[in-house]
Design a protein around this motif. Sequence first.
Motif, mmCIF file in Angstrom:
data_model
loop_
_atom_site.group_PDB
_atom_site.id
_atom_site.type_symbol
_atom_site.label_atom_id
_atom_site.label_comp_id
_atom_site.label_asym_id
_atom_site.label_seq_id
_atom_site.Cartn_x
_atom_site.Cartn_y
_atom_site.Cartn_z
ATOM 1 N N MET A 132 -1.296 -4.300 5.338
ATOM 2 C CA MET A 132 -2.221 -3.531 4.363
ATOM 3 C C MET A 132 -3.302 -3.443 4.999
ATOM 4 O O MET A 132 -4.215 -4.319 5.482
ATOM 5 C CB MET A 132 -1.856 -3.955 2.973
ATOM 6 C CG MET A 132 -0.706 -4.438 2.713
ATOM 7 S SD MET A 132 -0.590 -4.991 0.876
ATOM 8 C CE MET A 132 -0.912 -6.809 1.100
ATOM 9 N N ASN B 16 -4.892 -8.530 4.822
ATOM 10 C CA ASN B 16 -3.364 -8.525 5.023
ATOM 11 C C ASN B 16 -2.548 -9.684 4.269
ATOM 12 O O ASN B 16 -3.041 -10.548 3.532
ATOM 13 C CB ASN B 16 -3.183 -8.442 6.515
ATOM 14 C CG ASN B 16 -3.511 -9.868 7.181
ATOM 15 O OD1 ASN B 16 -3.324 -11.196 6.354
ATOM 16 N ND2 ASN B 16 -3.853 -9.923 8.323
ATOM 17 N N SER C 160 -1.504 -1.729 -5.123
ATOM 18 C CA SER C 160 -1.622 -1.014 -4.045
ATOM 19 C C SER C 160 -2.426 -1.765 -2.754
ATOM 20 O O SER C 160 -2.514 -1.100 -1.752
ATOM 21 C CB SER C 160 -2.361 0.294 -4.122
ATOM 22 O OG SER C 160 -3.547 0.177 -4.597
ATOM 23 N N SER C 161 -3.148 -2.985 -3.212
ATOM 24 C CA SER C 161 -3.834 -3.774 -2.064
ATOM 25 C C SER C 161 -4.071 -5.263 -2.472
ATOM 26 O O SER C 161 -3.715 -5.527 -3.827
ATOM 27 C CB SER C 161 -5.328 -3.176 -2.125
ATOM 28 O OG SER C 161 -6.234 -3.435 -3.089
ATOM 29 N N ASP D 92 0.736 -1.117 0.052
ATOM 30 C CA ASP D 92 0.119 -0.061 -0.021
ATOM 31 C C ASP D 92 0.824 1.293 -0.074
ATOM 32 O O ASP D 92 0.249 2.334 -0.153
ATOM 33 C CB ASP D 92 -1.122 -0.209 1.206
ATOM 34 C CG ASP D 92 -0.143 -0.009 2.654
ATOM 35 O OD1 ASP D 92 0.749 -0.868 2.625
ATOM 36 O OD2 ASP D 92 -0.767 0.575 3.483
ATOM 37 N N GLU E 195 -6.571 -6.832 -2.687
ATOM 38 C CA GLU E 195 -8.086 -6.835 -3.382
ATOM 39 C C GLU E 195 -7.570 -6.541 -4.809
ATOM 40 O O GLU E 195 -8.137 -7.312 -5.819
ATOM 41 C CB GLU E 195 -9.115 -5.972 -2.756
ATOM 42 C CG GLU E 195 -9.524 -6.201 -1.448
ATOM 43 C CD GLU E 195 -8.633 -6.002 -0.284
ATOM 44 O OE1 GLU E 195 -9.110 -5.955 0.672
ATOM 45 O OE2 GLU E 195 -7.712 -5.103 -0.528
#
Length: 137
Positions: A62, A66, A36-37, A13, A39
Motif C-alpha cells: 500500500m 506498507n 484505505s490506508s 488501498d 495511516e
Amino acid sequence: MANLNQIVAVVDDDESVCRAIKRLLRSIGIKAETFSSGEEFLGTLSSTASYRPACVILDFQMPGINGLELQRRLAPTDLPVIFITAHDDPAVREKALASGAAGYLRKPFNDAILLKAVEIALGATPIPVSTVVGNRV
C-alpha cells in the motif's frame, strides 16, 4: 458461528477489495470496517479509545505504511493480522508469519480460505464451507 459483536478491520488501498471482503464477512454475520490506508487505520485506532477490532486483514503493498510496517506497529496490541497480497514474495511471507501473522493469502484467493483464516484468528467455530458462495475476492 462468529461472535456478532466482533469487528474485523480491512485495510487495503483497493476499494473494490475492501467492499468484497466486507460483503463476504457480513454474509456470515461478521461486521467489517474498511480503511484505505495504514495511516487511516492507525488514526482511528489511536483516536477512538473504544475501537478495538478482533482481527485485521491487511494488504501488504500500500502507499505510505506498507503491511509489514503496520504489522510491526500493531504488535504491542496483540491483534491477529491476516495478510492479503497480489505480490507474493517468499521472503516477505516468511517475515510476516515469523512476526506473528495469523495468515498470509495471495490474491485472488478463495472465499472459503479467507473465512477459515478469519475464523482461526477469531477463535470462532468454523462455518461449513457449503455456506460460502463461490465468489472470489
